[in-house]
Motif scaffolding. Structure first.
Motif, PDB file in Angstrom:
ATOM      1  N   UNK A  83      -1.369  -8.134 -13.688  1.00 20.95           N
ATOM      2  CA  UNK A  83      -2.524  -8.874 -14.187  1.00 20.95           C
ATOM      3  C   UNK A  83      -3.146  -9.721 -13.086  1.00 20.95           C
ATOM      4  N   UNK A  84      -4.451  -9.940 -13.181  1.00 21.70           N
ATOM      5  CA  UNK A  84      -5.144 -10.804 -12.240  1.00 21.70           C
ATOM      6  C   UNK A  84      -4.910 -12.253 -12.695  1.00 21.70           C
ATOM      7  N   UNK A  85      -3.819 -12.843 -12.232  1.00 27.24           N
ATOM      8  CA  UNK A  85      -3.493 -14.225 -12.596  1.00 27.24           C
ATOM      9  C   UNK A  85      -3.597 -15.151 -11.392  1.00 27.24           C
ATOM     10  N   UNK A 126       2.657 -10.724 -13.911  1.00 26.41           N
ATOM     11  CA  UNK A 126       1.642 -11.626 -13.373  1.00 26.41           C
ATOM     12  C   UNK A 126       1.802 -11.734 -11.859  1.00 26.41           C
ATOM     13  N   UNK A 127       0.746 -12.232 -11.213  1.00 23.71           N
ATOM     14  CA  UNK A 127       0.736 -12.337  -9.761  1.00 23.71           C
ATOM     15  C   UNK A 127       0.690 -13.796  -9.328  1.00 23.71           C
ATOM     16  N   UNK A 139       0.823  -1.208   0.000  1.00 22.38           N
ATOM     17  CA  UNK A 139       0.000   0.000   0.000  1.00 22.38           C
ATOM     18  C   UNK A 139       0.856   1.256   0.000  1.00 22.38           C
ATOM     19  N   UNK A 140       2.061   1.185   0.577  1.00 22.13           N
ATOM     20  CA  UNK A 140       2.965   2.329   0.518  1.00 22.13           C
ATOM     21  C   UNK A 140       3.422   2.578  -0.911  1.00 22.13           C
ATOM     22  N   UNK A 195      -3.905  -4.437  -4.110  1.00 18.23           N
ATOM     23  CA  UNK A 195      -2.842  -3.430  -4.144  1.00 18.23           C
ATOM     24  C   UNK A 195      -1.890  -3.687  -5.302  1.00 18.23           C
ATOM     25  N   UNK A 196      -1.523  -4.948  -5.525  1.00 16.28           N
ATOM     26  CA  UNK A 196      -0.617  -5.237  -6.635  1.00 16.28           C
ATOM     27  C   UNK A 196      -1.293  -5.045  -7.990  1.00 16.28           C
ATOM     28  N   UNK A 197      -2.589  -5.325  -8.066  1.00 12.22           N
ATOM     29  CA  UNK A 197      -3.293  -5.041  -9.315  1.00 12.22           C
ATOM     30  C   UNK A 197      -3.382  -3.538  -9.558  1.00 12.22           C
TER      31      UNK A 197
END
Length: 603
Positions: A285-287, A248-249, A234-235, A278-280
């Motif tokens: 990508x939503x992987x 990708x995640x 979040x930072x 947060x990473x999206x």
């Protein structure tokens, strides 16, 4: 880079070792020593500092306030996140002493230093000096000097995690491009600036002189290890972070669409889901899969990438022939935000060669339990060395076999790559992956050796099975096909849960192929987005005392992560146990000793 070593006696009660400081600091305390590498993820509880790896000699010990001495890290890239969680609380060791430089654990310290102003000293002393730590009781670290005592000294003043009141001015000796300098001077935003600082700090520790461009990233830091992991992400979002390469995640810690229906406590489910968001928000990508090599975006041979998640790194390097280091959590996103990585290690031809040969015994007909067992055993032998495995030239392992081998290998070793003669792409001509100017040592494995590792992974003593855990790493489409064929026309025992974790993309492919209808009729539960290393109760039933899995990786981690004993077996054995509620305990035929040959009768 090997550490310089010097030995001298201060008195009859102490000796001094000189090493290489990876993170500067002063510390002292009781020495906690082990000669086996430790994966902090799955091996250390981030909220208590207790070693929970049931296979490790330090199992049950607490790290807090002690000088931890291990030869290296191993296993999961998420170890950096666990280290950061420990540092954000009160349960970290006061210093870390290693035989080999370990990027994963060191990076966790550097991120905690940058975000939380908390740090510990990290020292690399080389293997020869490390052996002298055995039997010592107390250690005092000052910069690059380590003083050892056979008992607590009279002037002992044990230390705690250090507070960093002021960040030193950043400088680097690396050759930078104009784009690198623009990131470093802050003109591309604070997130990119901090990311570049961390990339360069790690590059210097790794001995790099320059950076290289990467084409894609896979982020492992989206696993929720505690409040610090969410605060970090979040930072970055608050600083305006945006990835510069396709990203990708990895699996997150919950099934984002169904965690409430699965009974996950909101105190865990909400921040774990928020971490994925947060990473999206950074453009990933939503992987949500730990098997990005199953996606259409999988890299080609020779492609320079930055992947974290230990099994994915090993598969990318070994099976795909792509090029990545075993990147620690948080360095992965820093490289994704800059598009630049240290030009070291497996990115370079010279560092992809084998430094150990493994010779296998004569083997009979194999089943799918062989490859994860072999990967786990070879990983224990290798440590951080890259192996060349001989003896499978005619076995024709499938991609699923190599996936299972690599995941187990990545669990028990620190190496980012393996070669299998005649099988993996760079070892089709095995002589090309052997150093031509030096002798490569050889280890010979016997069936008795494999049996010992089989017994280690089979920790359960009760035949009763309460859970069948499949999909670590995430199931492939071909694994779904195999499982559906085994389950066709059958139904699981009412007292047994069977759950499969997989990525969303593979789930939809399996559904279109008709496999999911068969598995749902059998009584299976399908879980996406997350993986077994993040799942606990109630997905792991509260009444379950022992579980069964075909994953060497999960067989290793489950006793520590969920407190259950494990039956490790083939996929077919898992389905049989799901129907009966009992593990057969049968050894696979290839692991059974050959029957003695009787002498012929002469008339």
């Amino acid at each position: 880079m090997p550490a310089a070593m010097e030995f001298s006696s201060l008195s009859a009660a102490s000796c001094v070792l000189q090493g290489r400081s990876l993170v500067a600091g002063h510390a002292e305390g009781e020495l906690l020593f082990a000669d086996m590498g430790l994966s902090f993820w799955g091996g250390v509880d981030p909220f208590t500092g207790e070693v929970i790896d049931r296979h490790h000699p330090l199992n049950g010990q607490c790290l807090a306030g002690r000088v931890l001495a291990i030869p290296s890290g191993r296993g999961s890239c998420t170890g950096s996140s666990v280290m950061m969680e420990l540092l954000s609380g009160e349960h970290a060791p006061t210093a870390l002493v290693m035989a080999e430089a370990d990027e994963i654990l060191t990076l966790g310290v550097l991120v905690a230093e940058r975000l939380f102003q908390r740090s510990i000293a990290v020292l690399c002393i080389g293997h020869e000096a490390f052996a002298r730590l055995r039997g010592q009781a107390y250690a005092r670290l000052e910069g690059e000097q380590l003083t050892l005592y056979p008992q607590r000294p009279a002037d002992a003043q044990p230390t705690r995690v250090a507070s960093v009141h002021q960040q030193p001015a950043f400088s680097t000796a690396l050759a930078l491009s104009e784009g690198d300098r623009a990131l470093l001077d802050g003109s591309q935003g604070q997130a990119a600036q901090v990311a570049m600082q961390l990339v360069l700090r790690m590059a210097e520790l790794q001995g790099a002189t320059e950076l290289l461009d990467v084409t894609q990233a896979h982020i492992d830091g989206c696993i929720y290890t505690g409040p610090a992991s969410l605060r970090f992400a979040e930072q970055l979002v608050a600083w305006g972070a945006k990835v510069r390469v396709p990203t990708t995640l990895n699996s997150i810690s919950v099934d984002q669409r169904r965690w409430r229906a699965l009974g996950i406590d909101a105190a865990f489910g909400e921040p774990a889901s928020a971490l994925g968001d947060a990473y999206m928000a950074m453009g990933a990508q939503l992987s949500f899969t730990c098997a990005p090599y199953l996606l259409d975006s999988a890299p080609a041979a020779g492609e320079q990438i930055v992947w974290a998640e230990s099994n994915a790194v090993v598969y990318a390097n070994s099976v795909l022939g792509a090029r990545t280091l075993k990147y620690p959590d948080y360095l992965d996103i820093c490289i994704a935000l800059t598009g630049r990585a240290p030009k070291v290690g497996c990115h370079l031809d010279a560092h992809r060669l084998a430094s150990l040969q493994i010779e296998l015994p004569t083997l009979g007909e194999l089943d799918d339990a062989f490859y994860p067992l072999l990967g786990y055993h070879i990983g224990l032998l290798c440590g951080s060395r890259i192996p060349l495995v001989r003896g499978l030239e005619h076995a024709q392992p499938t991609l699923d076999d190599l996936k299972a081998f690599g995941a187990a290998f990545a669990t028990s070793s620190a190496a980012p790559l393996f070669h299998i003669a005649g099988v993996t792409p760079e070892a089709l001509a095995p002589e090309k992956v052997i150093h031509s100017d030096q002798t490569t040592p050889t280890e010979r494995i016997s069936l008795d050796d494999l049996r010992r590792s089989w017994d280690e992974l089979n920790s359960a003593r009760d035949a009763e099975v309460g859970l069948i855990a499949l999909g670590n790493p995430h199931f492939s489409l071909s694994e779904f096909a195999s499982l559906a064929a085994l389950c066709q026309g059958r139904h699981k025992h009412a007292a047994v849960s069977l759950a499969i974790t997989c990525g969303r993309a593979i789930l939809e492919q399996a559904r279109a192929a008709g496999h999911i209808a068969v598995l749902e009729a059998f009584g299976a539960t399908l879980i996406t987005d997350t993986c077994w290393c993040m799942l606990g109760e109630p997905v792991v039933p509260t009444h379950c005392r022992s579980l069964m899995t075909n994953s060497g990786k999960y067989a290793h981690y489950a006793p520590g992560l969920v407190g259950r004993s494990v039956h490790f077996a083939s996929l077919a054995e898992c389905v049989d146990a799901a129907c009966s509620g009992q593990a057969s305990g049968r050894l696979p035929r290839w692991l059974q000793p050959a029957a003695p040959v009787e002498n012929p009768t002469h008339v």
